[in-house]
Design a protein around this motif. Structure first.
Motif, PDB file in Angstrom:
ATOM      1  N   ALA A  53       0.811  -1.217   0.000  1.00 45.87           N
ATOM      2  CA  ALA A  53       0.000   0.000   0.000  1.00 45.87           C
ATOM      3  C   ALA A  53       0.846   1.270   0.000  1.00 45.87           C
ATOM      4  O   ALA A  53       0.307   2.367   0.138  1.00 45.87           O
ATOM      5  CB  ALA A  53      -0.942   0.004   1.205  1.00 45.87           C
ATOM      6  N   GLY A  54       2.155   1.158  -0.162  1.00 45.67           N
ATOM      7  CA  GLY A  54       3.013   2.339  -0.116  1.00 45.67           C
ATOM      8  C   GLY A  54       2.755   3.316  -1.243  1.00 45.67           C
ATOM      9  O   GLY A  54       2.986   4.514  -1.100  1.00 45.67           O
ATOM     10  N   VAL A  55       2.284   2.817  -2.380  1.00 44.58           N
ATOM     11  CA  VAL A  55       1.915   3.663  -3.512  1.00 44.58           C
ATOM     12  C   VAL A  55       0.453   3.397  -3.830  1.00 44.58           C
ATOM     13  O   VAL A  55       0.047   2.242  -3.968  1.00 44.58           O
ATOM     14  CB  VAL A  55       2.779   3.358  -4.750  1.00 44.58           C
ATOM     15  CG1 VAL A  55       2.289   4.149  -5.955  1.00 44.58           C
ATOM     16  CG2 VAL A  55       4.237   3.674  -4.469  1.00 44.58           C
ATOM     17  N   ALA A  56      -0.320   4.450  -3.924  1.00 44.99           N
ATOM     18  CA  ALA A  56      -1.740   4.305  -4.258  1.00 44.99           C
ATOM     19  C   ALA A  56      -1.867   4.072  -5.760  1.00 44.99           C
ATOM     20  O   ALA A  56      -1.730   5.006  -6.552  1.00 44.99           O
ATOM     21  CB  ALA A  56      -2.513   5.553  -3.846  1.00 44.99           C
ATOM     22  N   VAL A  57      -2.105   2.819  -6.150  1.00 43.36           N
ATOM     23  CA  VAL A  57      -2.116   2.509  -7.581  1.00 43.36           C
ATOM     24  C   VAL A  57      -3.432   2.870  -8.248  1.00 43.36           C
ATOM     25  O   VAL A  57      -3.480   3.064  -9.465  1.00 43.36           O
ATOM     26  CB  VAL A  57      -1.794   1.016  -7.824  1.00 43.36           C
ATOM     27  CG1 VAL A  57      -0.417   0.672  -7.300  1.00 43.36           C
ATOM     28  CG2 VAL A  57      -2.845   0.107  -7.195  1.00 43.36           C
ATOM     29  N   GLY A  58      -4.520   2.971  -7.490  1.00 50.60           N
ATOM     30  CA  GLY A  58      -5.807   3.297  -8.076  1.00 50.60           C
ATOM     31  C   GLY A  58      -6.353   2.177  -8.943  1.00 50.60           C
ATOM     32  O   GLY A  58      -5.708   1.143  -9.140  1.00 50.60           O
ATOM     33  N   ASP A  59      -7.540   2.378  -9.479  1.00 51.03           N
ATOM     34  CA  ASP A  59      -8.166   1.385 -10.343  1.00 51.03           C
ATOM     35  C   ASP A  59      -7.309   1.073 -11.560  1.00 51.03           C
ATOM     36  O   ASP A  59      -7.174  -0.076 -11.979  1.00 51.03           O
ATOM     37  CB  ASP A  59      -9.541   1.873 -10.807  1.00 51.03           C
ATOM     38  CG  ASP A  59     -10.663   1.368  -9.905  1.00 51.03           C
ATOM     39  OD1 ASP A  59     -10.355   0.788  -8.841  1.00 51.03           O
ATOM     40  OD2 ASP A  59     -11.837   1.566 -10.259  1.00 51.03           O
ATOM     41  N   ALA A  60      -6.724   2.120 -12.147  1.00 49.25           N
ATOM     42  CA  ALA A  60      -5.953   1.931 -13.381  1.00 49.25           C
ATOM     43  C   ALA A  60      -4.689   1.126 -13.107  1.00 49.25           C
ATOM     44  O   ALA A  60      -4.362   0.185 -13.843  1.00 49.25           O
ATOM     45  CB  ALA A  60      -5.603   3.280 -13.996  1.00 49.25           C
TER      46      ALA A  60
END
Length: 389
Positions: free
Chosen positions: A181-188
């Motif tokens: 979860a360190g980077v919010a990747v989002g739906d894409a």
């Protein structure tokens, strides 16, 4: 309004009061796990235990050796967390308490299989394998999933089944000590990181006129803004922005066709093996590019194949709308609400939440999860179901 609650066999077995307590909530049905992934679960009311550790994905009934003889991929028997016919024992107790029992079957989510047979796993554009995510494009994996769906769904006395993860799994997974979860990747970013490049998927891309090496390189380039913390907001339009509309559409067409064909085959196989009137529902998301336990589906297609869907509604009932627009009278649209406060559920607002879901087309309710919830949570559930009638 028919309500059902999810239950594990270990919530019931060894606890003489469990079945009556579950029936006393006001539900008419128990959706009982018969095949499940690895988990660590709380049992807050059990007289003998508080924590159950299911160390790997397993069937919770005796494996049928004849059915699986000679197959490379086969289900794993449960260990001491669900010995013997744990499903059958719990189902009998729940039925004796007056509840209809439906099976709850987890399919394309199996870390142990991925560890023992690495070639079965989804492979991302960087070459990383996801051992928890079997690739549903692979013929052997598909055959295994269809056979497991039949065996685990049509258990003695079951009136129906709910099939979870009957489609693409990908990056999203609650793994042991998860650190993703360190980077919010989002739906894409989640979609792009879930695209598979195993040999079967590479062949599939090639048949659709794509060069799989060039596609993988394009996916890696598309993800660069994500790793910089610049993931665009939005759903499918964000995927198109990162990857380009043409490539994005081509990858989705491949994945949609694979998922639809598997869902059609598995539901058809279960229906052929089941008694008349057996109900078959899928845990589903109305956006076909989504991955995970609630698999992305084409609402029109899935409602023409299965009897209905179980739709996650804890974040709001809006995902029901695309299904309601395609539903016919026989279809079940079950709104699924988490009622465990410690897991983000809102049992205190269950009545209002169900009312909103009914307004958007829900015909039934699912409650996650009678075995995990506190006494206070269950008391609030009982009050809500009493008011709903």
């Amino acid at each position: 309004m028919k309500a059902s609650t999810f239950v594990y066999p270990w919530d019931v077995n060894g606890d003489p009061g469990a079945a009556a307590r579950i029936a006393g909530l006001g539900v008419r049905q128990a959706t009982l796990a018969s095949a499940y992934h690895s988990t660590r679960a709380l049992t807050p009311r059990h007289p003998r235990t508080r924590i159950v550790t299911a160390r790997h994905a397993a069937v919770l009934y005796p494996v049928d050796g004849e059915r699986w003889e000679g197959r490379r991929l086969r289900p794993y028997a449960a260990g001491d967390w669900a010995p013997g016919d744990a499903y059958g024992d719990a189902a009998a107790a729940l039925a004796a308490a007056g509840l209809d029992v439906h099976t709850w079957v987890v399919l394309a989510h199996n870390s142990r299989m991925g560890e023992e047979f690495p070639d079965t796993s989804v492979v991302n554009a960087y070459g990383d394998r996801y051992p928890w995510a079997p690739c549903i494009a692979q013929p052997d994996t598909r055959a295994y999933l269809v056979e497991l769906a039949v065996e685990a769904a049509v258990r003695p006395g079951a009136a129906g089944t709910e099939l979870e993860s009957l489609g693409w799994y990908g990056l999203a997974h609650l793994h042991a000590h998860d650190k993703t979860a360190g980077v919010a990747v989002g739906d894409a970013g989640l979609y792009l990181m879930s695209l598979c490049f195993c040999p079967s998927c590479r062949d599939g891309y090639t048949r659709r006129g794509l060069d799989p090496d060039e596609l993988a390189a394009s996916v890696r380039r598309a993800l660069e803004p994500v790793w910089r913390g610049e993931a665009p907001a939005g759903g499918w339009e964000a995927v198109e922005k990162l990857l380009g509309a043409e490539l994005a559409t081509a990858t989705r067409a491949w994945r949609d066709s694979v998922a639809r064909s598997l869902q059609t085959e598995a539901v058809g196989a279960v229906r052929s093996a089941a008694p008349e009137g057996f109900q078959i529902l899928l845990h589903a998301d109305p956006l076909s590019y989504r991955v995970g336990a609630n698999v992305g589906v084409d609402p029109a297609h899935i409602l023409s194949v299965a009897d209905g869907v179980v739709v996650p509604c804890s974040g709001g009932p809006e995902p029901l709308t695309p299904f309601a627009e395609q539903a016919v009278e026989r279809n079940v649209l079950a709104a699924n609400f988490t009622v465990v406060s410690g897991m983000g559920g809102r049992p205190a607002t269950l009545g209002e939440d169900v009312a909103r879901a009914v307004g958007l087309g829900a015909t039934e309710v699912r409650l996650y999860h009678a075995g995990l919830a506190s006494d206070e949570d269950l008391s609030l559930v009982t009050e809500a179901l009493t008011r709903l009638g």
